[in-house]
Design a protein around this motif. Structure first.
Motif, PDB file in Angstrom:
ATOM      1  N   PHE A  58       0.783  -1.289  -0.138  1.00 59.08           N
ATOM      2  CA  PHE A  58      -0.008   0.026  -0.055  1.00 59.08           C
ATOM      3  C   PHE A  58       0.921   1.340   0.148  1.00 59.08           C
ATOM      4  N   PHE A  59       0.379   2.122  -0.804  1.00 53.72           N
ATOM      5  CA  PHE A  59       1.284   3.544  -0.785  1.00 53.72           C
ATOM      6  C   PHE A  59       0.251   4.676  -1.293  1.00 53.72           C
ATOM      7  N   THR A  60       0.982   5.736  -0.999  1.00 53.43           N
ATOM      8  CA  THR A  60       0.293   7.173  -1.515  1.00 53.43           C
ATOM      9  C   THR A  60       1.170   7.813  -2.575  1.00 53.43           C
ATOM     10  N   ASP A  61       0.321   8.465  -3.279  1.00 54.12           N
ATOM     11  CA  ASP A  61       0.785   9.413  -4.260  1.00 54.12           C
ATOM     12  C   ASP A  61       0.192  10.741  -4.275  1.00 54.12           C
ATOM     13  N   TYR A  62       0.958  11.832  -4.225  1.00 54.04           N
ATOM     14  CA  TYR A  62       0.126  13.235  -4.797  1.00 54.04           C
ATOM     15  C   TYR A  62       0.739  13.828  -5.858  1.00 54.04           C
ATOM     16  N   GLY A  63       1.188  13.136  -6.673  1.00 51.37           N
ATOM     17  CA  GLY A  63       1.905  13.500  -8.039  1.00 51.37           C
ATOM     18  C   GLY A  63       0.599  14.574  -8.883  1.00 51.37           C
ATOM     19  N   ASN A  64       0.397  14.094 -10.214  1.00 50.74           N
ATOM     20  CA  ASN A  64      -0.642  14.655 -10.783  1.00 50.74           C
ATOM     21  C   ASN A  64      -2.108  14.478 -10.236  1.00 50.74           C
ATOM     22  N   ALA A  65      -2.210  13.118  -9.839  1.00 50.08           N
ATOM     23  CA  ALA A  65      -3.536  12.874  -9.179  1.00 50.08           C
ATOM     24  C   ALA A  65      -3.170  12.268  -7.914  1.00 50.08           C
ATOM     25  N   ALA A  66      -3.724  12.917  -6.798  1.00 50.33           N
ATOM     26  CA  ALA A  66      -3.463  12.248  -5.405  1.00 50.33           C
ATOM     27  C   ALA A  66      -4.413  11.105  -5.221  1.00 50.33           C
ATOM     28  N   LYS A  67      -3.758  10.142  -4.656  1.00 49.28           N
ATOM     29  CA  LYS A  67      -4.417   8.936  -4.465  1.00 49.28           C
ATOM     30  C   LYS A  67      -3.695   7.928  -3.222  1.00 49.28           C
ATOM     31  N   VAL A  68      -4.487   6.828  -3.027  1.00 48.20           N
ATOM     32  CA  VAL A  68      -3.923   5.753  -2.069  1.00 48.20           C
ATOM     33  C   VAL A  68      -4.070   4.645  -2.983  1.00 48.20           C
ATOM     34  N   GLU A  69      -3.073   3.743  -3.170  1.00 49.90           N
ATOM     35  CA  GLU A  69      -3.064   2.627  -4.145  1.00 49.90           C
ATOM     36  C   GLU A  69      -2.417   1.441  -3.198  1.00 49.90           C
ATOM     37  N   ARG A  70      -2.700   0.300  -3.932  1.00 51.93           N
ATOM     38  CA  ARG A  70      -2.468  -0.919  -3.634  1.00 51.93           C
ATOM     39  C   ARG A  70      -1.824  -1.833  -4.793  1.00 51.93           C
ATOM     40  N   CYS A  71      -1.102  -2.667  -4.660  1.00 57.47           N
ATOM     41  CA  CYS A  71      -0.565  -3.451  -5.605  1.00 57.47           C
ATOM     42  C   CYS A  71      -0.066  -4.695  -4.815  1.00 57.47           C
ATOM     43  N   ASP A  72       0.179  -5.758  -5.918  1.00 63.27           N
ATOM     44  CA  ASP A  72       0.824  -6.930  -5.324  1.00 63.27           C
ATOM     45  C   ASP A  72       2.639  -6.676  -5.226  1.00 63.27           C
ATOM     46  N   MET A  73       3.266  -7.545  -4.508  1.00 64.15           N
ATOM     47  CA  MET A  73       4.455  -7.092  -3.957  1.00 64.15           C
ATOM     48  C   MET A  73       5.533  -7.124  -5.153  1.00 64.15           C
ATOM     49  N   ASP A  74       4.940  -7.799  -6.481  1.00 65.13           N
ATOM     50  CA  ASP A  74       5.650  -7.765  -7.344  1.00 65.13           C
ATOM     51  C   ASP A  74       5.259  -6.461  -8.330  1.00 65.13           C
ATOM     52  N   GLY A  75       4.333  -5.494  -7.873  1.00 59.36           N
ATOM     53  CA  GLY A  75       4.078  -4.512  -8.620  1.00 59.36           C
ATOM     54  C   GLY A  75       2.974  -4.670  -9.604  1.00 59.36           C
TER      55      GLY A  75
END
Length: 179
Positions: A3-20
């Motif tokens: 799980f991670f956050t991003d506030y670049g072009n579009a702010a969001k909280v995301e999730r992915c598998d461990m391999d991306g």
């Protein structure tokens, strides 16, 4: 999951598998500058600080059941976030105090201590973690994690894995060895 956050072009909280792989936005509306994130692993909740909107919020792992824990000017100075039992713990970068916030109602906020130059917080406990079941990245009989020559990353489940190579190497056609 990662799980991670991003506030670049579009702010969001995301999730992915461990391999991306399987990258999924779980929060992408009414969010501006998510700067810290903490997980409740038992109940499967994601907490985050948004210093622009001056709020601490929570959703489940699928991005549902969103709630605001607390809101106000004091959030602007918070950094780092950890969850333990009934509380969230964070650092106020303005006065360098550790704060404890009731994660169910947000009203019980207490300053616990002052530190010099703290920017992050982690909670460690002596209670043992739950036993981990066997997984696809366990070391094989040749000493290679998941049979990968360099790096083994868990994939969509604990039974699946993806092999990757260190910088300067490429993955061979067998999907395991690096050249």
């Amino acid at each position: 999951k990662l799980f991670f956050t991003d506030y670049g072009n579009a702010a969001k909280v995301e999730r992915c598998d461990m391999d991306g792989m399987n990258r999924t936005w779980i929060v992408d509306s009414k969010i501006e500058q998510p700067t810290a994130l903490a997980l409740d692993l038992i109940n499967k909740y994601v907490y985050w600080l948004d210093i622009y909107l001056e709020s601490v919020e929570v959703v489940d792992y699928q991005g549902r059941r969103r709630q605001t824990i607390t809101k106000g000017r004091q959030i602007r100075h918070l950094c780092g976030l950890a969850v333990f039992e009934n509380y969230l713990y964070t650092v106020n970068s303005d006065n360098l105090s550790i704060l404890r916030i009731n994660r169910y109602n947000g009203t019980d906020v207490q300053a616990l201590a002052r530190l010099d130059n703290a920017k992050e917080i982690r909670v460690y406990q002596k209670r043992p973690q739950a036993a981990v079941r066997s997984h696809a990245c366990e070391v094989d009989s040749h000493g290679m994690p998941g049979g990968c020559s360099h790096i083994c990353l868990l994939s969509s489940s604990y039974k699946a894995r993806t092999c990757r190579c260190r910088t300067g190497f490429i993955l061979g056609s067998d999907g395991r060895s690096c050249k």
